[in-house]
Design an enzyme around this catalytic site. Structure first.
Site, mmCIF file in Angstrom:
data_model
loop_
_atom_site.group_PDB
_atom_site.id
_atom_site.type_symbol
_atom_site.label_atom_id
_atom_site.label_comp_id
_atom_site.label_asym_id
_atom_site.label_seq_id
_atom_site.Cartn_x
_atom_site.Cartn_y
_atom_site.Cartn_z
ATOM 1 N N LYS A 32 -7.569 50.270 64.498
ATOM 2 C CA LYS A 32 -6.168 50.690 64.537
ATOM 3 C C LYS A 32 -5.727 50.684 65.990
ATOM 4 O O LYS A 32 -6.327 51.332 66.835
ATOM 5 C CB LYS A 32 -6.031 52.090 63.934
ATOM 6 N N ASP A 35 1.650 63.593 55.892
ATOM 7 C CA ASP A 35 2.220 62.271 55.626
ATOM 8 C C ASP A 35 1.456 61.557 54.502
ATOM 9 O O ASP A 35 1.078 60.398 54.633
ATOM 10 C CB ASP A 35 2.226 61.419 56.897
#
Length: 156
Positions: free
Chosen positions: A11, A108
């Site tokens: 990432k 989230d």
């Protein structure tokens, strides 16, 4: 691919900002403290690049969103599999909320942050906006973070 042949996911932030760096540090701190079969595993990080990198276990079947909405999905999700995936996500959240030494609120949870492994088992990911809250705190003032419509009810 690592030198030992293991495939990993990396990432990388698109830009460097104080907010992104804060989320990076938060994700490393939180994921280094937890271990659950339905939470994606952080294998390491790299600080020797222009933007920090996070190295995760590779989860082969993309996100739940991709499997529901993607045109390339050959996998047909049955109601039984949907129920199992929902139970696995709930188990991961219960672990984060109640089984860790300091409760963690993801903030989230959405189908784009749920990965599916080779057996279509759920793996919760993206802990950049997560929040650890000491159990002795009865009230907390903070900014609302996450994707509108996907906020953790425990967070409120």
């Amino acid at each position: 691919m690592l030198s030992d042949g293991k495939i990993v996911a990396v990432k990388k932030s698109k830009l460097v900002s104080d907010q992104k760096l804060e989320q990076f540090i938060n994700e490393v701190v939180i994921l280094s403290e937890i271990n659950h079969r339905n939470v994606v595993k952080l294998l390491g990080c790299c600080l020797e690049t222009e933007v920090p990198l996070l190295v995760y276990e590779f989860v082969v079947n993309r996100t739940l969103f991709d499997n529901i909405h993607g045109p390339f999905s050959e996998f047909s999700i049955t109601w039984d599999i949907c129920l199992r995936i929902a139970a696995e996500i709930a188990a991961a959240l219960a672990y984060l909320h109640y089984a860790t030494s300091i409760p963690i609120y993801h903030r989230d949870i959405k189908s784009r942050n749920i990965f599916l492994d080779e057996n279509y088992k759920a793996k919760v990911s993206d802990f950049g906006t997560s929040l650890s809250v000491a159990t002795d705190k009865t009230h907390l003032t903070t900014l609302v973070k996450g994707t509108f419509g996907y906020l953790d009810p425990e967070y409120f």
